[in-house]
Motif scaffolding. Structure first.
Motif, mmCIF file in Angstrom:
data_model
loop_
_atom_site.group_PDB
_atom_site.id
_atom_site.type_symbol
_atom_site.label_atom_id
_atom_site.label_comp_id
_atom_site.label_asym_id
_atom_site.label_seq_id
_atom_site.Cartn_x
_atom_site.Cartn_y
_atom_site.Cartn_z
ATOM 1 N N SER A 221 -62.906 -31.722 -27.763
ATOM 2 C CA SER A 221 -61.462 -31.925 -27.863
ATOM 3 C C SER A 221 -60.802 -30.840 -28.708
ATOM 4 O O SER A 221 -59.600 -30.856 -28.924
ATOM 5 C CB SER A 221 -61.165 -33.289 -28.469
ATOM 6 O OG SER A 221 -61.432 -33.270 -29.849
ATOM 7 N N ARG A 222 -61.591 -29.909 -29.177
ATOM 8 C CA ARG A 222 -61.094 -28.733 -29.923
ATOM 9 C C ARG A 222 -60.460 -29.089 -31.263
ATOM 10 O O ARG A 222 -59.728 -28.293 -31.833
ATOM 11 C CB ARG A 222 -60.087 -27.944 -29.088
ATOM 12 C CG ARG A 222 -60.598 -27.596 -27.723
ATOM 13 C CD ARG A 222 -61.449 -26.361 -27.751
ATOM 14 N NE ARG A 222 -62.031 -26.099 -26.449
ATOM 15 C CZ ARG A 222 -62.517 -24.940 -26.066
ATOM 16 N NH1 ARG A 222 -62.517 -23.931 -26.892
ATOM 17 N NH2 ARG A 222 -63.047 -24.780 -24.886
ATOM 18 N N THR B 42 -57.773 -13.664 -31.579
ATOM 19 C CA THR B 42 -58.350 -14.903 -32.109
ATOM 20 C C THR B 42 -59.481 -14.600 -33.086
ATOM 21 O O THR B 42 -59.582 -15.222 -34.147
ATOM 22 C CB THR B 42 -58.856 -15.790 -30.951
ATOM 23 O OG1 THR B 42 -57.754 -16.066 -30.083
ATOM 24 C CG2 THR B 42 -59.411 -17.098 -31.468
ATOM 25 N N ARG B 46 -59.739 -15.766 -36.946
ATOM 26 C CA ARG B 46 -60.870 -16.541 -37.453
ATOM 27 C C ARG B 46 -61.543 -15.840 -38.618
ATOM 28 O O ARG B 46 -62.053 -16.489 -39.534
ATOM 29 C CB ARG B 46 -61.879 -16.779 -36.328
ATOM 30 C CG ARG B 46 -61.397 -17.830 -35.333
ATOM 31 C CD ARG B 46 -62.369 -17.978 -34.193
ATOM 32 N NE ARG B 46 -61.979 -19.082 -33.324
ATOM 33 C CZ ARG B 46 -62.544 -19.338 -32.150
ATOM 34 N NH1 ARG B 46 -63.540 -18.578 -31.726
ATOM 35 N NH2 ARG B 46 -62.148 -20.346 -31.419
ATOM 36 N N ILE B 51 -63.628 -18.487 -40.865
ATOM 37 C CA ILE B 51 -64.423 -19.307 -39.941
ATOM 38 C C ILE B 51 -65.533 -18.422 -39.398
ATOM 39 O O ILE B 51 -66.645 -18.852 -39.166
ATOM 40 C CB ILE B 51 -63.553 -19.812 -38.769
ATOM 41 C CG1 ILE B 51 -62.414 -20.695 -39.275
ATOM 42 C CG2 ILE B 51 -64.415 -20.594 -37.784
ATOM 43 C CD1 ILE B 51 -61.446 -21.087 -38.178
ATOM 44 N N PRO B 78 -54.661 -23.379 -34.096
ATOM 45 C CA PRO B 78 -55.537 -22.685 -33.150
ATOM 46 C C PRO B 78 -54.932 -22.646 -31.758
ATOM 47 O O PRO B 78 -54.069 -23.467 -31.428
ATOM 48 C CB PRO B 78 -56.817 -23.533 -33.138
ATOM 49 C CG PRO B 78 -56.650 -24.575 -34.184
ATOM 50 C CD PRO B 78 -55.194 -24.691 -34.476
ATOM 51 N N GLU B 80 -56.546 -23.208 -28.942
ATOM 52 C CA GLU B 80 -56.988 -24.405 -28.240
ATOM 53 C C GLU B 80 -56.549 -25.607 -29.064
ATOM 54 O O GLU B 80 -57.106 -25.887 -30.115
ATOM 55 C CB GLU B 80 -58.516 -24.400 -28.108
ATOM 56 C CG GLU B 80 -59.047 -23.247 -27.307
ATOM 57 C CD GLU B 80 -58.865 -23.461 -25.816
ATOM 58 O OE1 GLU B 80 -58.541 -24.590 -25.414
ATOM 59 O OE2 GLU B 80 -59.061 -22.491 -25.063
ATOM 60 N N ARG B 81 -55.520 -26.295 -28.579
ATOM 61 C CA ARG B 81 -55.019 -27.426 -29.360
ATOM 62 C C ARG B 81 -56.002 -28.574 -29.284
ATOM 63 O O ARG B 81 -56.615 -28.818 -28.254
ATOM 64 C CB ARG B 81 -53.675 -27.903 -28.824
ATOM 65 C CG ARG B 81 -52.801 -26.814 -28.295
ATOM 66 C CD ARG B 81 -52.054 -26.084 -29.394
ATOM 67 N NE ARG B 81 -51.156 -25.109 -28.792
ATOM 68 C CZ ARG B 81 -51.083 -23.839 -29.170
ATOM 69 N NH1 ARG B 81 -51.841 -23.380 -30.133
ATOM 70 N NH2 ARG B 81 -50.239 -23.020 -28.585
ATOM 71 N N GLY B 82 -56.091 -29.303 -30.354
ATOM 72 C CA GLY B 82 -56.968 -30.464 -30.343
ATOM 73 C C GLY B 82 -56.640 -31.385 -31.497
ATOM 74 O O GLY B 82 -56.465 -30.949 -32.632
ATOM 75 N N GLN B 316 -61.191 -17.103 -23.889
ATOM 76 C CA GLN B 316 -61.883 -17.972 -24.841
ATOM 77 C C GLN B 316 -63.380 -17.716 -24.782
ATOM 78 O O GLN B 316 -64.050 -17.604 -25.778
ATOM 79 C CB GLN B 316 -61.585 -19.438 -24.495
ATOM 80 C CG GLN B 316 -62.086 -20.420 -25.528
ATOM 81 C CD GLN B 316 -61.424 -20.213 -26.861
ATOM 82 O OE1 GLN B 316 -60.243 -19.911 -26.944
ATOM 83 N NE2 GLN B 316 -62.191 -20.317 -27.939
ATOM 84 N N ASP B 320 -65.751 -16.608 -27.804
ATOM 85 C CA ASP B 320 -66.719 -17.579 -28.315
ATOM 86 C C ASP B 320 -68.108 -17.406 -27.736
ATOM 87 O O ASP B 320 -69.096 -17.509 -28.417
ATOM 88 C CB ASP B 320 -66.250 -18.988 -27.968
ATOM 89 C CG ASP B 320 -64.910 -19.266 -28.551
ATOM 90 O OD1 ASP B 320 -64.092 -19.827 -27.842
ATOM 91 O OD2 ASP B 320 -64.687 -18.892 -29.714
ATOM 92 N N GLU B 323 -71.706 -14.244 -27.652
ATOM 93 C CA GLU B 323 -72.907 -14.128 -28.467
ATOM 94 C C GLU B 323 -74.121 -14.657 -27.716
ATOM 95 O O GLU B 323 -75.232 -14.186 -27.873
ATOM 96 C CB GLU B 323 -72.727 -14.917 -29.752
ATOM 97 C CG GLU B 323 -73.876 -14.717 -30.703
ATOM 98 C CD GLU B 323 -73.487 -15.123 -32.089
ATOM 99 O OE1 GLU B 323 -74.354 -15.107 -32.941
ATOM 100 O OE2 GLU B 323 -72.314 -15.450 -32.314
ATOM 101 N N TRP B 324 -73.863 -15.674 -26.900
ATOM 102 C CA TRP B 324 -74.996 -16.338 -26.248
ATOM 103 C C TRP B 324 -75.313 -15.752 -24.882
ATOM 104 O O TRP B 324 -76.315 -16.063 -24.285
ATOM 105 C CB TRP B 324 -74.688 -17.821 -26.114
ATOM 106 C CG TRP B 324 -74.136 -18.355 -27.374
ATOM 107 C CD1 TRP B 324 -72.869 -18.766 -27.617
ATOM 108 C CD2 TRP B 324 -74.828 -18.495 -28.610
ATOM 109 N NE1 TRP B 324 -72.745 -19.160 -28.907
ATOM 110 C CE2 TRP B 324 -73.917 -19.004 -29.547
ATOM 111 C CE3 TRP B 324 -76.135 -18.234 -29.020
ATOM 112 C CZ2 TRP B 324 -74.267 -19.266 -30.861
ATOM 113 C CZ3 TRP B 324 -76.477 -18.496 -30.335
ATOM 114 C CH2 TRP B 324 -75.545 -18.994 -31.236
ATOM 115 N N THR B 325 -74.384 -14.931 -24.377
ATOM 116 C CA THR B 325 -74.649 -14.398 -23.052
ATOM 117 C C THR B 325 -75.523 -13.161 -23.154
ATOM 118 O O THR B 325 -76.140 -12.756 -22.193
ATOM 119 C CB THR B 325 -73.336 -14.028 -22.339
ATOM 120 O OG1 THR B 325 -72.641 -13.083 -23.147
ATOM 121 C CG2 THR B 325 -72.468 -15.241 -22.128
ATOM 122 N N SER B 326 -75.577 -12.553 -24.305
ATOM 123 C CA SER B 326 -76.321 -11.304 -24.416
ATOM 124 C C SER B 326 -77.815 -11.551 -24.483
ATOM 125 O O SER B 326 -78.247 -12.615 -24.832
ATOM 126 C CB SER B 326 -75.876 -10.552 -25.663
ATOM 127 O OG SER B 326 -76.012 -11.376 -26.780
#
Lengths: 427, 326
Positions: A221-222, B42, B46, B51, B78, B80-82, B316, B320, B323-326
């Motif tokens: 949900s961010r 972004t 951060r 962060i 941010p 991405e609202r949440g 996004q 974000d 890092e994991w795709t490499s």
């Protein structure tokens, strides 16, 4: 470290607790579990009320006068058997009883006769299968009557027959001296230890999963990005674990409380339903404040250890659906502890149980068992507890790193190596 | 008294997300962070918020490293609202205020004040999930400022808002500026930047391509814009002679006016003089700086809106997920 954790961890915990306890699902599940607890506690009364524990009734018929004596002997033996749950009586009208067996009023009809060769013969007319307790009991009793009859006919003094049937000296020596007396296996202490293991297991699996799901929810949900700006990962983790743990504990207290209430009410309810007083059939034996305190500490510590790691794993999920897969390893560890505990129930003081009861992942299961069933030294409890707390601190540290790396990662699920790299490279 | 981002570099595996990014923002000023999604906006935010940690370079607020600055210093909205959907507006806002150490009573009063200002006082005890996206966004803005932060960092604060709410949010921005806060926000709406920002930085593929006061940035383009219209001339064809003047080029032929670029060194007023000398009855003569849109296109090579759309979803993921795709 503590100074840096509060009050934010507390704020997070209160929110988590309130939201969970307030949810309809939580309330309904808790209510259902509590009702099940009460029902289980009152089960013995219900069984009595519905007559499931009525003894089996057996009619015995001897046609010839000679066979009547044997029939009397059979009835005496059957009624003298312990735990057989049988009631036997001599009857005169075999045909009427045959009909009674067919209609289910009687459980069996034994017809005793003497054959041409002089031997007694027994015929059991019953709806029960060949392996039923009734058949077994009648067979055993018939054997005794027949052998006594043969001895008499062979000329043995009837007074000596009794000696012949005197019980044999028989003793079992177990290979493992620590093994619990099988008689005790079904005793109240054993039940208590079993209940503790199951409660621990449920807490770890169910409430641990809550924590993981809740973290994944925040990520999906961010809300997470706001959270980690406002509080540190350690504060968030600890708060989450405390809040979900508190909600879980609330559910436990309600359910276990309802079950205990049911046990206490067993007597009065029995009196009300059955019209006869019967004390509680299950004594809560071996339960004392000291034991409860130790069990409570290990319960909280164990939950903290598992839940912290659950939270860390939850933080690596991008979507809630992934949580189940990601938390697989934790469930495996929890199940391993559960099986170790169930094996340990029978050998609470074995060497491997002693050794494992110091290991953080296992001590929450094994220390309570050893405390209830075996011999455990106070220093052992102390060392195990300290190791458990150290384990929780280490878990919190590791989890905070995984968490602070994990919560910002969306897209595909990170592998072990990727998580390790994130943990190593300081955010 | 400033926020200073100094040659910050951040790599995600092989990919360089930020390459020596520097900029600074002042209290009582609004600062615009421009660039396509995936350009590094972004990630920059951060890193400022701690962060993420930079591989090299520093971020300081009033001379102190951002890692040493209390969390209360920052307010963050941010991209991405949440929010917690199951909680009421008041509960959510009190929760975030509590994390920053704001007492419940103080928070309650502030929340009521802001809800009033945002014209949603009735939503106080409604669950967040019942609110529209725009209203949720306003709640999130309140969440970012309840603890009275010195620096407000907002990622695309205007995206998804209708014109009325955009106006309300702009007013809130101006109020925060009036209270002496440093405001940093990212956007692709250049008009908003022109309206609010004193200085900007444009980031493209992790590098700063332009930075400074909006006026200076525009001047650095080396030209001014002139819009010219004359009465009695059929359409604008009659004004074709203006292109003959050295240093002047026609950039747009409007319905009833011409838009011209005048290179630095040529006096724009000479255009007016020439027109009058030719007997034209001039009805419009306007000298302005190039728009930020033009500045953006010149430096990034494509309009901000287009760049935005192209990167909307993967943006996004790039920030974000790489890092994991490499």
């Amino acid at each position: 470290m503590i100074g840096g954790l509060f009050p934010n961890a507390w704020t997070v915990a209160v929110r988590e607790f309130r939201l969970r306890v307030r949810s309809r699902v939580f309330q309904v599940v808790t209510l259902i579990l509590a009702l099940i607890g009460v029902a289980l506690a009152l089960l013995p009364v219900g069984v009595s009320a519905l007559g499931f524990d009525q003894p089996s009734s057996v009619a015995v018929f001897g046609a010839e006068p000679d066979a009547k004596v044997a029939a009397d002997g059979l009835v005496a033996i059957l009624n003298g058997m312990e735990h057989s749950g049988l009631e036997a009586e001599i009857i005169a009208d075999a045909d009427a009883e045959r009909a009674a067996v067919e209609s289910g009023e009687r459980d069996g009809l034994v017809t005793v006769a003497r054959g041409a060769d002089g031997d007694l013969s027994f015929d059991l007319y019953t709806a029960d299968g060949p392996t039923s307790g009734l058949v077994f009991a009648v067979n055993t009793a018939a054997g005794q009557v027949a052998v006594a009859d043969r001895l008499e006919r062979a000329g043995v003094d009837p007074s000596q027959v009794g000696e012949i049937f005197a019980p044999t000296a028989f003793h079992v020596t177990p290979v493992d001296p620590n093994a619990i007396d099988p008689e005790e296996n079904f005793g109240p202490r054993y039940l208590l230890a079993t209940a503790l293991v199951i409660l621990m297991f449920m807490a770890v699996i169910t409430y641990g999963q809550w924590v993981a799901t809740s973290v994944a929810e925040e990520k999906a949900s961010r809300v997470m990005e706001l959270l980690i700006t406002a509080a540190t990962p350690r504060q968030l983790l600890l708060g989450k674990v405390m809040g979900a743990g508190g909600a879980g504990l609330t559910q436990y207290v309600v359910v276990v409380g309802a079950a205990l209430g049911g046990l206490v009410l067993q007597g009065p309810v029995a009196e009300l339903v059955l019209g006869e007083a019967s004390g509680p059939s299950l004594e809560v034996q071996g339960l004392n404040p000291g034991l409860l305190a130790v069990v409570g500490l290990f319960f909280i510590g164990g939950f903290g250890l598992y839940a912290t790691l659950y939270a860390a794993l939850g933080s690596t999920a991008s979507r809630q659906e992934e949580v189940q897969n990601i938390t697989g390893p934790m469930i495996l560890v929890g199940v391993a502890g559960y099986f170790a505990a169930f094996t340990a129930l029978n050998v609470p003081d074995a060497e491997w149980v002693r050794a494992l009861s110091f290991v953080p992942f296992f001590s929450p299961y094994l220390v309570p068992i050893r405390l209830v069933l075996g011999q455990i030294q106070p220093w052992e409890i102390g060392v195990a507890l300290i190791l458990l707390l150290v384990g929780v601190a280490v878990a919190l540290w590791v989890a905070a790193r995984i968490y602070s790396a994990g919560v910002l990662l969306y897209g595909q699920r990170p592998g072990v190596r990727a998580v390790w790299r994130a943990v190593r490279v300081n955010r | 008294m400033t926020l200073v981002v100094d040659t910050v570099t951040k790599r995600f595996g092989e990919i360089v997300a930020l390459d020596g990014v520097s900029f600074s923002a002042e209290p009582g000023r609004i600062f615009g962070l421009l660039g396509a999604n995936g350009a590094g906006k972004t990630t920059s935010m951060r890193i400022v918020l701690d962060i993420l940690r930079a591989d090299s370079g520093t971020v300081t607020w009033q001379g102190r490293a951002n890692t040493e600055v209390p969390r209360k210093t920052w307010g963050y909205l941010p991209e991405e609202r949440g929010l917690y959907m199951q909680m009421t507006v008041m509960e959510v806002l009190r929760f975030f205020a509590a994390l920053y150490g704001v007492p419940a009573r103080e928070a309650t009063a502030d929340v009521e004040d802001w809800l009033e200002r945002f014209r949603i006082p009735d939503y106080r005890d409604r669950k967040v999930q019942e609110l529209s996206k725009g209203n949720q966004q306003k709640i999130q803005f309140i969440a970012a400022i309840l603890h009275d932060p010195d620096v407000l960092i907002m990622d695309e604060p205007f995206s998804g808002l209708d014109p009325v709410n955009v106006q309300l949010l702009k007013e809130a921005f101006l109020e925060m500026r009036g209270r002496g806060k440093a405001l940093i926000f990212s956007t692709h709406q250049m008009e908003t930047v022109e309206e609010l920002c004193e200085s900007i930085v444009i980031i493209d593929r992790g590098r700063v391509v332009v930075a400074g006061h909006v006026r200076d940035v525009k001047r650095a383009m080396g030209r001014q814009v002139v819009r010219l219209a004359a009465d009695g001339v059929d359409g604008t064809d009659g004004l074709a002679w203006v292109e003959q003047i050295p240093g002047v080029s026609l950039t747009r032929r409007g319905e009833d006016y011409l838009e011209l670029h005048v290179r630095t060194g040529t006096d724009p007023a000479s255009l007016l003089r020439a027109a009058l000398e030719r007997g034209e009855r001039v009805t419009r003569f306007e000298i302005t700086d190039p728009s930020l849109e033009e500045v953006f296109i010149e430096h990034v090579g494509r309009p901000a809106e287009v760049a935005e759309e192209r990167h909307l979803a993967p943006g996004q993921a790039r920030d974000d997920g790489r890092e994991w795709t490499s």
